[in-house]
Design a protein around this motif. Structure first.
Motif, mmCIF file in Angstrom:
data_model
loop_
_atom_site.group_PDB
_atom_site.id
_atom_site.type_symbol
_atom_site.label_atom_id
_atom_site.label_comp_id
_atom_site.label_asym_id
_atom_site.label_seq_id
_atom_site.Cartn_x
_atom_site.Cartn_y
_atom_site.Cartn_z
ATOM 1 N N ASP A 143 3.521 8.354 3.439
ATOM 2 C CA ASP A 143 4.090 7.801 4.665
ATOM 3 C C ASP A 143 3.246 8.289 5.834
ATOM 4 O OD1 ASP A 143 5.563 7.130 6.879
ATOM 5 O OD2 ASP A 143 7.426 8.067 6.211
ATOM 6 N N ASP A 144 2.512 7.363 6.443
ATOM 7 C CA ASP A 144 1.566 7.719 7.489
ATOM 8 C C ASP A 144 2.247 7.821 8.855
ATOM 9 O OD1 ASP A 144 -1.009 8.287 8.550
ATOM 10 O OD2 ASP A 144 -1.256 6.183 9.124
ATOM 11 N N GLY A 145 3.277 8.668 8.915
ATOM 12 C CA GLY A 145 3.925 8.948 10.193
ATOM 13 C C GLY A 145 4.831 7.850 10.702
ATOM 14 N N SER A 146 5.578 7.200 9.810
ATOM 15 C CA SER A 146 6.519 6.174 10.250
ATOM 16 C C SER A 146 7.533 6.765 11.226
ATOM 17 C CB SER A 146 7.265 5.588 9.046
ATOM 18 O OG SER A 146 6.375 4.932 8.173
ATOM 19 N N ASP A 147 8.062 5.926 12.101
ATOM 20 C CA ASP A 147 9.024 6.393 13.094
ATOM 21 C C ASP A 147 10.258 7.001 12.444
ATOM 22 O OD1 ASP A 147 7.297 5.467 15.046
ATOM 23 O OD2 ASP A 147 8.326 3.545 15.266
ATOM 24 N N VAL A 148 10.660 6.410 11.319
ATOM 25 C CA VAL A 148 11.815 6.914 10.563
ATOM 26 C C VAL A 148 11.407 7.065 9.112
ATOM 27 C CG1 VAL A 148 14.186 6.473 9.833
ATOM 28 C CG2 VAL A 148 13.443 5.779 12.131
ATOM 29 N N SER A 149 11.646 8.231 8.534
ATOM 30 C CA SER A 149 11.301 8.440 7.131
ATOM 31 C C SER A 149 12.207 7.614 6.234
ATOM 32 C CB SER A 149 11.439 9.914 6.765
ATOM 33 O OG SER A 149 11.319 10.081 5.353
ATOM 34 N N PRO A 150 11.637 6.864 5.276
ATOM 35 C CA PRO A 150 12.455 6.042 4.381
ATOM 36 C C PRO A 150 12.871 6.762 3.109
ATOM 37 C CG PRO A 150 10.158 5.571 3.990
ATOM 38 C CD PRO A 150 10.199 6.655 5.051
ATOM 39 N N VAL A 151 12.539 8.049 2.947
ATOM 40 C CA VAL A 151 12.634 8.689 1.650
ATOM 41 C C VAL A 151 14.048 8.720 1.096
ATOM 42 C CG1 VAL A 151 12.886 11.041 2.554
ATOM 43 C CG2 VAL A 151 11.855 10.676 0.301
ATOM 44 N N SER A 152 15.057 8.839 1.939
ATOM 45 C CA SER A 152 16.426 8.935 1.430
ATOM 46 C C SER A 152 16.896 7.634 0.798
ATOM 47 C CB SER A 152 17.379 9.334 2.563
ATOM 48 O OG SER A 152 17.363 8.368 3.595
ATOM 49 N N ASP A 153 16.225 6.524 1.104
ATOM 50 C CA ASP A 153 16.616 5.222 0.570
ATOM 51 C C ASP A 153 15.744 4.752 -0.589
ATOM 52 O OD1 ASP A 153 18.687 4.749 2.523
ATOM 53 O OD2 ASP A 153 17.087 4.396 3.979
ATOM 54 N N LEU A 154 14.818 5.596 -1.032
ATOM 55 C CA LEU A 154 13.875 5.176 -2.066
ATOM 56 C C LEU A 154 14.250 5.740 -3.430
ATOM 57 C CD1 LEU A 154 10.526 5.578 -0.098
ATOM 58 C CD2 LEU A 154 11.680 3.449 -0.717
ATOM 59 N N PRO A 155 13.769 5.100 -4.517
ATOM 60 C CA PRO A 155 14.040 5.607 -5.865
ATOM 61 C C PRO A 155 13.526 7.030 -6.045
ATOM 62 C CG PRO A 155 13.103 3.393 -5.950
ATOM 63 C CD PRO A 155 12.974 3.863 -4.530
ATOM 64 N N GLU A 156 14.077 7.727 -7.032
ATOM 65 C CA GLU A 156 13.721 9.126 -7.249
ATOM 66 C C GLU A 156 12.406 9.295 -7.991
ATOM 67 O OE1 GLU A 156 16.922 11.007 -9.251
ATOM 68 O OE2 GLU A 156 18.230 11.053 -7.480
ATOM 69 N N GLN A 157 11.831 8.209 -8.542
ATOM 70 C CA GLN A 157 10.641 8.353 -9.384
ATOM 71 C C GLN A 157 9.357 8.478 -8.575
ATOM 72 O OE1 GLN A 157 12.707 5.627 -9.423
ATOM 73 N NE2 GLN A 157 13.024 4.874 -11.494
ATOM 74 N N ILE A 158 9.421 9.035 -7.396
ATOM 75 C CA ILE A 158 8.214 9.098 -6.572
ATOM 76 C C ILE A 158 7.927 10.523 -6.123
ATOM 77 C CG2 ILE A 158 8.536 6.744 -5.693
ATOM 78 C CD1 ILE A 158 9.365 8.020 -3.011
#
Length: 322
Positions: free
Chosen positions: A54-69
């Motif tokens: 994530d190249d510095g997005s305004d809001v981190s999307p990590v909480s909404d993404l699958p766990e396999q990353i």
């Protein structure tokens, strides 16, 4: 902003492929679809490594993404630096780059994965801007392996770094130049020169989503100027590299430089609609011995363009016709 990682993968066994996804201010729905297209492939969990930078997005999307990353968030530094960060983290035998709004197409991409059993250095496939209607049943054919140098002697490269799987070990010290647009055009030929076994396929394996807000669709004057200036700098950097290479490698790279020079001059005409800017570009290239274009029969298109652009009258026609 400081970098941080979230890892949920088993790091005990080396994955077959590290999928490096880069993202900046993308809708989370597109990122989810991208990750899901990877998970749907015919790879076991321990055969894949999914790295999202994530190249510095305004809001981190990590909480909404699958766990396999594996997730890395960094200050906004551009695509080149994001990809370099992903490469530093990758542990897989092979690397696949993806833009976060794109998809891998299962049937065709699985066929490319099957080719890895023969340990190629690079597997080429096609990027498409629509999902083929026969995507679930299409067959894939592959050419006999050749060296990267041989391939470049006889073919025009498809520059996008997303358009091929490659063995991580052949990178050595190669990385993307930061703060450069169209950085793939420098990276791809230098990677190919390192490859001993290249396999080209007709697989339509990568869906490239076209969006009006993507970086490639920005058309303001400042962006156009940077795009053209960066492309010109890439030409000079590749020319410097070519001068240091053995003859066969140099000839192969010079073909790519000629192709990129042709593309650059076309883009100057198309994006600026200015005969004076095209003339200025020609004179800069001439000073670097990159113009006139080499009198080679690389392709029919190249031969026609070389003749057209070689005269001032032809260049004026080019500006008016594009």
């Amino acid at each position: 902003m400081q970098d941080f990682e979230i890892s949920t993968q088993d790091s005990q066994a080396q994955p077959l492929v590290s999928f490096i996804i880069t993202s900046y201010n993308l809708p989370v729905e597109l990122l989810k679809a991208c990750v899901e297209s990877i998970v749907a492939l015919g790879l076991a969990d321990n055969e894949r490594e999914i790295i999202l930078v994530d190249d510095g997005s305004d809001v981190s999307p990590v909480s909404d993404l699958p766990e396999q990353i594996i997730y890395l968030r960094q200050a906004h530094q551009g695509l080149s630096t994001a990809r370099n960060s992903g490469l530093r983290m990758a542990t897989g035998r092979y690397i696949q780059f993806l833009d976060g709004d794109d998809l891998l197409l299962k049937t065709a991409y699985d066929a490319c994965l099957d080719l890895l059993k023969d340990s190629p250095d690079v597997v080429f496939f096609h990027l498409v801007d629509r999902i083929p209607s026969d995507n679930s049943t299409s067959t894939v054919t592959a050419e006999a392996p050749v060296s990267g140098v041989s391939y470049m002697h006889n073919n025009n490269l498809r520059g996008s770094a997303c358009g091929y799987l490659f063995r991580r070990a052949i990178l050595t010290s190669l990385k993307f130049t930061p703060n450069m647009l169209h950085e793939d055009e420098e990276f791809t030929p230098m990677l190919m020169l390192r490859a001993e076994k290249v396999v080209e396929t007709d697989a339509q394996a990568y869906y490239y989503r076209t969006r009006e807000t993507s970086i490639t669709h920005e058309e303001d004057e400042a962006h156009i100027e940077k795009r053209l200036a960066d492309t010109e700098q890439i030409l000079y950097k590749l020319q410097e590299q070519a001068a240091t290479l053995p003859e066969m490698d140099r000839v192969a790279l010079n073909r790519r430089i000629a192709q990129l020079t042709m593309d650059y001059l076309y883009q100057v005409a198309k994006l600026t609609h200015s005969s004076s800017k095209l003339e200025e570009a020609v004179e800069r290239l001439r000073a670097k011995s990159l113009f006139p274009l080499p009198n080679k029969s690389y392709t029919h298109k190249y031969s026609l363009f070389r003749k057209l652009v070689s005269t001032q009258v032809g260049r004026k026609i080019l500006v008016k016709s594009v």
